[in-house]
Design a protein around this motif. Structure first.
Motif, short mmCIF file in Angstrom:
data_model
loop_
_atom_site.label_atom_id
_atom_site.label_comp_id
_atom_site.label_asym_id
_atom_site.label_seq_id
_atom_site.Cartn_x
_atom_site.Cartn_y
_atom_site.Cartn_z
N LYS A 308 -38.03 14.85 -25.75
CA LYS A 308 -37.09 15.84 -26.29
C LYS A 308 -35.99 16.18 -25.30
N GLN A 309 -36.23 15.84 -24.03
CA GLN A 309 -35.24 16.24 -23.02
C GLN A 309 -34.44 15.07 -22.45
N VAL A 310 -34.45 13.96 -23.18
CA VAL A 310 -33.79 12.75 -22.70
C VAL A 310 -32.30 12.97 -22.46
N MET A 313 -31.70 14.94 -19.38
CA MET A 313 -32.08 14.15 -18.20
C MET A 313 -30.99 13.13 -17.84
N VAL A 314 -30.45 12.46 -18.86
CA VAL A 314 -29.40 11.47 -18.60
C VAL A 314 -28.19 12.15 -17.96
N GLU A 315 -27.85 13.34 -18.46
CA GLU A 315 -26.68 14.05 -17.92
C GLU A 315 -26.91 14.47 -16.46
N ASP A 408 -33.40 10.67 -28.81
CA ASP A 408 -32.30 11.51 -28.30
C ASP A 408 -31.47 10.83 -27.21
N LEU A 409 -31.61 9.54 -27.07
CA LEU A 409 -30.86 8.84 -26.01
C LEU A 409 -29.37 8.82 -26.34
N PRO A 410 -28.50 9.27 -25.42
CA PRO A 410 -27.06 9.21 -25.69
C PRO A 410 -26.63 7.74 -25.83
#
Length: 434
Positions: A308-310, A313-315, A408-410
């Motif tokens: 849920k926090q992908v 995390m990427v940012e 949820d991956l950008p």
């Protein structure tokens, strides 16, 4: 014996030959009837043996009592140049490889898989981007003939180095003359015609593997389901001067798992600990890695968190990349340099590491830089060097590897946009409400 041969040279061959050769090493040869015979011979000198294949090198190594030097060099020459490659051994290797591939996909630690994926994304279908593991569909296609045609091209004297630690140079030279000079390999000494000399082409890109990670480790306290992301950018080869600033930068980023036993001296001062793991308790891992080859390099950060926090995390990771180009504190830089030197010195206390260091350096450059020379180069790194190499690196397209639940991956374009922005933030997503 180190040989300039690895998965990066398999472009014109079936993928997985190096993986096969690694597993087949120290099997029966012209002089030794079986693996057991080899092990018994080594046992007389308290010896052990090992073979490791990487993207660019294959290494046949033996540690034994120095008195057994002649036996050991004879054995290494035989193992490298006279393997029997019997049908039975090849069949056993196929089974071992299939088992290893299954194990790789079930392991809770996704590191080996992610490393493969990030290389495949960064160097699409060329050199170091080629798969290091043998694909399942190739296990039945690789036979003695395929192996011989590969060996004929890559196991040639100009691509080999015999390295030794704990013995006199002259002694080693004598043994090399006796057992390796003019030795006729079992595949004959025909002319090499298919040697791949292509230089690594960095492409950037994304490799995604949707995978249910909820059942990776069952047990009384199962690991929570995580999504793993690795973002990398092209750095420099180990032959370029920028290699040292990149090594310092990698040390400065550091990082690790959020459950490492902390305390001073454990690298808890590195940026990924201070800025990421200490501030975002929900992240399970943030680690920096630097892979370097003779014609390219890749600096990447691996992070893992709940699916849920992908996006968040990427940012966080893209922001860390942008911050690398900002100000570097004097204390922070000195600490990273000292840490790098101490790691170098600590590693060189172990003989197998010295052997590998000598062998790889000579294989790549025909000379060896001594530890004190490397330490002098590390001392010379200034904060302006870090800024310069990072600015150059940020102009490249990113390589992204993603494993797990990727809902949820950008998008790749958004990650690319974040890395070319001023603050590393992802473009905002506006939701349309009716």
């Amino acid at each position: 014996v180190l040989i300039n041969s690895g998965s990066r040279h398999e472009a014109k061959y079936l993928s997985g030959i190096s993986h096969f050769l690694e597993k087949l090493a120290f099997s029966s040869t012209a002089q030794f009837g079986s693996k057991d015979e080899i092990l018994l011979t080594l046992e007389k000198h308290g010896g052990i043996c090992d073979c490791q294949a990487s993207r660019d090198t294959i290494m046949y190594a033996v540690s034994a009592d120095a008195k057994g030097l002649d036996t050991v060099v004879n054995l290494l020459a035989d193992v490298a140049l006279q393997p029997r490659l019997s049908d039975e051994e090849i069949e056993m290797t196929r089974t071992a490889i299939r088992f290893e591939l299954e194990d790789l996909n079930m392991r809770p630690d996704p590191e080996p898989l992610l490393t493969e994926m990030i290389h495949a994304a960064a160097y699409r279908d060329n050199t170091v981007g080629l798969n290091r593991f043998c694909p399942v569909e190739n296990t039945d296609k690789i036979d003695r003939e395929v192996l011989h045609s590969y060996l004929r091209n890559y196991y040639t004297p100009d691509r080999m180095v015999l390295a030794g630690v704990g013995i006199e140079h002259e002694q080693l030279v004598e043994c090399a003359k006796k057992h390796l000079l003019g030795a006729e390999p079992v595949w004959g000494s025909g002319r090499t015609k298919d040697v791949d000399r292509s230089v690594a082409q960095y492409t950037g890109g994304i490799v995604k593997v949707e995978k249910d990670m909820s059942d990776v480790s069952l047990g009384p306290t199962p690991i929570p389901e995580l999504t793993h992301i690795m973002i990398g950018l092209e750095s420099s080869s180990f032959l370029e001067e920028d290699f040292i600033p990149f090594a310092v930068l990698n040390m400065m980023m550091g990082g690790g798992g959020s459950f490492s036993a902390g305390g001073p001296g454990k690298g808890m001062f590195t940026r990924l600990y201070l800025n990421v793991l200490n501030r975002h308790h929900w992240m399970y891992n943030a680690t920096s890695y630097h892979h370097s080859y003779e014609d390219t390099g890749l600096l990447c950060i691996h992070a893992s968190a709940d699916p849920k926090q992908v996006r968040e995390m990427v940012e966080i990771i893209t922001r860390e990349f942008i911050l690398m180009a900002g100000a570097v504190g004097e204390v922070e830089l000195e600490r990273a340099k000292t840490q790098l030197k101490s790691m170098l010195m600590m590693n060189l206390e172990s003989r197998p590491v010295i052997f590998e260091d000598v062998g790889r350096q000579v294989l790549a450059t025909n000379t060896r830089k001594l530890p004190h020379e490397l330490c002098a180069l590390i001392s010379q790194v200034k904060s302006s060097d870090i800024k310069r190499v990072v600015t150059k690196m940020l102009h490249k397209k990113p390589a992204v590897a993603a494993l797990g639940d990727l809902t949820d991956l950008p998008t790749y374009e958004h990650i690319q946009a974040a890395l070319s922005s001023k603050d590393g933030r992802l473009p905002r997503m506006y939701r349309l409400f009716r």
